[in-house]
Design a protein around this motif. Structure first.
Motif, PDB file in Angstrom:
ATOM      1  N   ARG A  85       7.009   0.812  -5.099  1.00 57.59           N
ATOM      2  CA  ARG A  85       7.823  -0.218  -4.450  1.00 57.59           C
ATOM      3  C   ARG A  85       9.191   0.292  -3.993  1.00 57.59           C
ATOM      4  O   ARG A  85       9.704  -0.115  -2.958  1.00 57.59           O
ATOM      5  CB  ARG A  85       7.993  -1.391  -5.413  1.00 57.59           C
ATOM      6  CG  ARG A  85       8.847  -2.478  -4.872  1.00 57.59           C
ATOM      7  CD  ARG A  85       8.939  -3.614  -5.851  1.00 57.59           C
ATOM      8  NE  ARG A  85       9.913  -4.572  -5.367  1.00 57.59           N
ATOM      9  CZ  ARG A  85      10.472  -5.471  -6.125  1.00 57.59           C
ATOM     10  NH1 ARG A  85      10.171  -5.552  -7.392  1.00 57.59           N
ATOM     11  NH2 ARG A  85      11.331  -6.311  -5.622  1.00 57.59           N
ATOM     12  N   ALA A 104      -2.394   5.008  -5.587  1.00 58.24           N
ATOM     13  CA  ALA A 104      -2.039   3.929  -4.650  1.00 58.24           C
ATOM     14  C   ALA A 104      -0.726   4.245  -3.934  1.00 58.24           C
ATOM     15  O   ALA A 104      -0.616   4.059  -2.721  1.00 58.24           O
ATOM     16  CB  ALA A 104      -1.930   2.599  -5.393  1.00 58.24           C
ATOM     17  N   ALA A 105       0.267   4.744  -4.662  1.00 66.84           N
ATOM     18  CA  ALA A 105       1.557   5.080  -4.051  1.00 66.84           C
ATOM     19  C   ALA A 105       1.416   6.221  -3.054  1.00 66.84           C
ATOM     20  O   ALA A 105       1.984   6.169  -1.958  1.00 66.84           O
ATOM     21  CB  ALA A 105       2.573   5.447  -5.132  1.00 66.84           C
ATOM     22  N   THR A 143      -1.206   7.044  -1.381  1.00 63.17           N
ATOM     23  CA  THR A 143      -1.964   6.558  -0.233  1.00 63.17           C
ATOM     24  C   THR A 143      -1.095   5.674   0.666  1.00 63.17           C
ATOM     25  O   THR A 143      -1.116   5.793   1.884  1.00 63.17           O
ATOM     26  CB  THR A 143      -3.198   5.754  -0.696  1.00 63.17           C
ATOM     27  OG1 THR A 143      -4.032   6.629  -1.461  1.00 63.17           O
ATOM     28  CG2 THR A 143      -3.986   5.214   0.478  1.00 63.17           C
ATOM     29  N   LYS A 144      -0.310   4.811   0.038  1.00 64.52           N
ATOM     30  CA  LYS A 144       0.515   3.870   0.793  1.00 64.52           C
ATOM     31  C   LYS A 144       1.700   4.547   1.473  1.00 64.52           C
ATOM     32  O   LYS A 144       2.106   4.149   2.557  1.00 64.52           O
ATOM     33  CB  LYS A 144       1.019   2.774  -0.140  1.00 64.52           C
ATOM     34  CG  LYS A 144       1.713   1.647   0.584  1.00 64.52           C
ATOM     35  CD  LYS A 144       1.987   0.494  -0.345  1.00 64.52           C
ATOM     36  CE  LYS A 144       2.604  -0.654   0.427  1.00 64.52           C
ATOM     37  NZ  LYS A 144       2.851  -1.802  -0.421  1.00 64.52           N
ATOM     38  N   TYR A 145       2.246   5.574   0.828  1.00 62.23           N
ATOM     39  CA  TYR A 145       3.438   6.256   1.350  1.00 62.23           C
ATOM     40  C   TYR A 145       3.181   7.760   1.462  1.00 62.23           C
ATOM     41  O   TYR A 145       3.690   8.548   0.668  1.00 62.23           O
ATOM     42  CB  TYR A 145       4.646   6.014   0.443  1.00 62.23           C
ATOM     43  CG  TYR A 145       4.916   4.553   0.196  1.00 62.23           C
ATOM     44  CD1 TYR A 145       5.428   3.741   1.205  1.00 62.23           C
ATOM     45  CD2 TYR A 145       4.650   3.978  -1.032  1.00 62.23           C
ATOM     46  CE1 TYR A 145       5.674   2.397   0.986  1.00 62.23           C
ATOM     47  CE2 TYR A 145       4.901   2.631  -1.265  1.00 62.23           C
ATOM     48  CZ  TYR A 145       5.406   1.850  -0.250  1.00 62.23           C
ATOM     49  OH  TYR A 145       5.645   0.527  -0.470  1.00 62.23           O
TER      50      TYR A 145
END
Length: 102
Positions: free
Chosen positions: A47, A72-73, A75-77
């Protein structure tokens, strides 16, 4: 770096909603603009990554105990200026100790 007495001044200017940090503009202008390297314990799903990397231009390192959250982090960023490790932050880690903001 030591604790800044200016922290109280931040809240005097703008009291954030419960559970939130002061506005991005106040934080960047007061504290983070000098932080070239940031280490965050408990990265979660990332986040805070856009704040440190995009808004502040910092090199970001994070450590998180959940491999699912790290994946997840990442992949997202998918940013070049960040590293996130899965591990126990109470033990020695591979990223060293040379950080401007922890």
């Amino acid at each position: 770096m030591t604790f800044s007495p200016d922290w109280n001044d931040l809240y005097a200017k703008e009291l954030p909603p419960e559970g939130r940090y002061p506005s991005l503009q106040i934080l960047v202008s007061t504290f983070v603009v000098e932080a070239a390297r940031v280490l965050e314990f408990g990265t979660g799903v990332g986040r805070n990554i856009p704040f440190f990397v995009d808004e502040c231009g910092a090199e970001y390192c994070g450590i998180e105990g959940s491999m699912t959250a790290v994946a997840a982090a990442l992949t997202k960023y998918p940013m070049l200026n960040m590293s996130i490790y899965c591990g126990d932050f109470t033990r020695e880690q591979p990223f060293g100790t040379d950080f401007d903001l922890v």
